[in-house]
Design a protein around this motif. Sequence first.
Motif, PDB file in Angstrom:
ATOM      1  N   VAL A   7       1.135  -1.304  -0.063  1.00 19.11           N
ATOM      2  CA  VAL A   7       0.036   0.062  -0.128  1.00 19.11           C
ATOM      3  C   VAL A   7       1.077   1.299   0.018  1.00 19.11           C
ATOM      4  O   VAL A   7       1.567   1.377   1.094  1.00 19.11           O
ATOM      5  CB  VAL A   7      -0.880  -0.078   1.229  1.00 19.11           C
ATOM      6  CG1 VAL A   7      -1.893   1.217   0.987  1.00 19.11           C
ATOM      7  CG2 VAL A   7      -1.668  -1.361   1.317  1.00 19.11           C
ATOM      8  N   ASP A   8       1.075   1.894  -1.061  1.00 20.41           N
ATOM      9  CA  ASP A   8       1.653   3.281  -1.227  1.00 20.41           C
ATOM     10  C   ASP A   8       1.286   3.965  -2.399  1.00 20.41           C
ATOM     11  O   ASP A   8       0.941   3.468  -3.416  1.00 20.41           O
ATOM     12  CB  ASP A   8       3.340   2.679  -1.647  1.00 20.41           C
ATOM     13  CG  ASP A   8       4.414   3.817  -1.452  1.00 20.41           C
ATOM     14  OD1 ASP A   8       4.127   4.650  -2.138  1.00 20.41           O
ATOM     15  OD2 ASP A   8       5.025   3.675  -0.621  1.00 20.41           O
ATOM     16  N   ASP A   9       1.426   5.321  -2.168  1.00 23.50           N
ATOM     17  CA  ASP A   9       0.656   6.205  -3.134  1.00 23.50           C
ATOM     18  C   ASP A   9       1.437   6.574  -4.393  1.00 23.50           C
ATOM     19  O   ASP A   9       1.139   7.131  -5.245  1.00 23.50           O
ATOM     20  CB  ASP A   9       0.026   7.356  -2.523  1.00 23.50           C
ATOM     21  CG  ASP A   9       1.243   8.308  -1.946  1.00 23.50           C
ATOM     22  OD1 ASP A   9       2.484   7.645  -1.667  1.00 23.50           O
ATOM     23  OD2 ASP A   9       1.264   9.507  -1.867  1.00 23.50           O
ATOM     24  N   ASP A  33      -4.341   3.725  -2.555  1.00 25.70           N
ATOM     25  CA  ASP A  33      -5.381   4.506  -1.703  1.00 25.70           C
ATOM     26  C   ASP A  33      -5.422   3.855  -0.424  1.00 25.70           C
ATOM     27  O   ASP A  33      -5.871   2.529  -0.586  1.00 25.70           O
ATOM     28  CB  ASP A  33      -6.547   4.701  -2.942  1.00 25.70           C
ATOM     29  CG  ASP A  33      -7.500   5.529  -2.066  1.00 25.70           C
ATOM     30  OD1 ASP A  33      -7.620   6.692  -2.163  1.00 25.70           O
ATOM     31  OD2 ASP A  33      -8.334   4.797  -1.389  1.00 25.70           O
ATOM     32  N   GLY A  34      -5.727   4.387   0.470  1.00 22.08           N
ATOM     33  CA  GLY A  34      -6.024   3.916   1.585  1.00 22.08           C
ATOM     34  C   GLY A  34      -7.388   3.312   1.916  1.00 22.08           C
ATOM     35  O   GLY A  34      -7.628   2.115   2.361  1.00 22.08           O
ATOM     36  N   LEU A  35      -8.376   3.764   1.476  1.00 20.76           N
ATOM     37  CA  LEU A  35      -9.677   3.206   1.410  1.00 20.76           C
ATOM     38  C   LEU A  35     -10.049   1.982   0.423  1.00 20.76           C
ATOM     39  O   LEU A  35     -10.453   0.962   0.798  1.00 20.76           O
ATOM     40  CB  LEU A  35     -10.879   4.179   1.007  1.00 20.76           C
ATOM     41  CG  LEU A  35     -11.000   5.268   1.936  1.00 20.76           C
ATOM     42  CD1 LEU A  35     -12.071   6.249   1.304  1.00 20.76           C
ATOM     43  CD2 LEU A  35     -11.501   4.813   3.353  1.00 20.76           C
ATOM     44  N   ILE A  53       2.479   5.609   5.086  1.00 18.15           N
ATOM     45  CA  ILE A  53       1.745   6.289   5.879  1.00 18.15           C
ATOM     46  C   ILE A  53       0.778   7.383   5.452  1.00 18.15           C
ATOM     47  O   ILE A  53      -0.354   7.578   5.384  1.00 18.15           O
ATOM     48  CB  ILE A  53       2.474   6.951   7.129  1.00 18.15           C
ATOM     49  CG1 ILE A  53       3.055   5.758   8.020  1.00 18.15           C
ATOM     50  CG2 ILE A  53       1.641   7.964   7.880  1.00 18.15           C
ATOM     51  CD1 ILE A  53       3.988   6.410   9.118  1.00 18.15           C
ATOM     52  N   MET A  54       1.518   8.183   4.565  1.00 16.80           N
ATOM     53  CA  MET A  54       0.834   9.402   3.837  1.00 16.80           C
ATOM     54  C   MET A  54       0.210   8.658   2.574  1.00 16.80           C
ATOM     55  O   MET A  54       0.695   8.407   1.462  1.00 16.80           O
ATOM     56  CB  MET A  54       2.095  10.369   3.382  1.00 16.80           C
ATOM     57  CG  MET A  54       2.490  10.949   4.742  1.00 16.80           C
ATOM     58  SD  MET A  54       3.838  12.244   4.425  1.00 16.80           S
ATOM     59  CE  MET A  54       5.134  11.398   3.702  1.00 16.80           C
ATOM     60  N   LEU A  55      -1.162   8.448   2.721  1.00 17.15           N
ATOM     61  CA  LEU A  55      -1.946   8.052   1.766  1.00 17.15           C
ATOM     62  C   LEU A  55      -3.210   8.981   1.384  1.00 17.15           C
ATOM     63  O   LEU A  55      -3.881   9.363   2.445  1.00 17.15           O
ATOM     64  CB  LEU A  55      -2.482   6.527   2.307  1.00 17.15           C
ATOM     65  CG  LEU A  55      -1.217   5.581   2.182  1.00 17.15           C
ATOM     66  CD1 LEU A  55      -1.584   4.204   2.952  1.00 17.15           C
ATOM     67  CD2 LEU A  55      -0.716   5.296   0.643  1.00 17.15           C
ATOM     68  N   PRO A  56      -3.879   8.893   0.220  1.00 19.53           N
ATOM     69  CA  PRO A  56      -5.072   9.364  -0.006  1.00 19.53           C
ATOM     70  C   PRO A  56      -6.249   8.298   0.705  1.00 19.53           C
ATOM     71  O   PRO A  56      -5.957   7.311   0.868  1.00 19.53           O
ATOM     72  CB  PRO A  56      -5.217   9.638  -1.422  1.00 19.53           C
ATOM     73  CG  PRO A  56      -4.348   8.448  -1.991  1.00 19.53           C
ATOM     74  CD  PRO A  56      -3.273   8.360  -1.019  1.00 19.53           C
TER      75      PRO A  56
END
Length: 217
Positions: A7-9, A33-35, A53-56
């Motif tokens: 999981v990485d933007d 995307d986090g969702l 950590i920093m994700l939409p």
Amino acid sequence: MIKILIVDDEKPICDLIDINLSAAGYHCCSVQDGLAAIDLIEKEDFDLILLDIMLPGADGFDIMEYIRPLKIPVIFITAKHDVHDKVRGLKLGAEDYLVKPFEVLELVARVEVVLRRYHKTDQILSAGDVTVDLEALTVTKAGKPVILTNKEYGLLVLFMQNKNVALFKETLYEKVWKDEYIADSRTLELHVQRLRRKMGWEKNLVAVYKVGYRLEI
């Protein structure tokens, strides 16, 4: 096969991790995307999650709160290098915290450590066209069976479980021969030479000066 969610933007980072973990024998999925990550976690089972950590949508800390009851091991991979972020991630239950930029070989090694800690080791090992079935005790190369001695098989499994990691001669000898290594003995060297020939690893199974051997895949 061990299944890992990335999981990485940043898609290039996802692709880089995917390529290297796939080469190490893992099956990978990735989302940016986090969702979307939460939706995927609800639908599929994963053995490990690599989480930015920093994700939409939802940040990595929010996702960690959501998946904590699921008991899925998590390694945070993030550009946030502040010690408070690291402490927060570890307190939320993450197994490890890796700061970008990172060496891919270090990531692969950390993944293997966490999976071993959770006893999520696969019964099938693979490296290139070589496959080992730990349950059936069989070895194939390009789909064809390879006959090995017990000691050759023991060495093969150790190398494939520690791809791209230098293993000390003492460690190899003690684990396979169950005895203390004798520095002037050529037993280990001769077995490695035979293993190279049988597996076609003349360029892959390399000697590491003053250390031992490393399987480069």
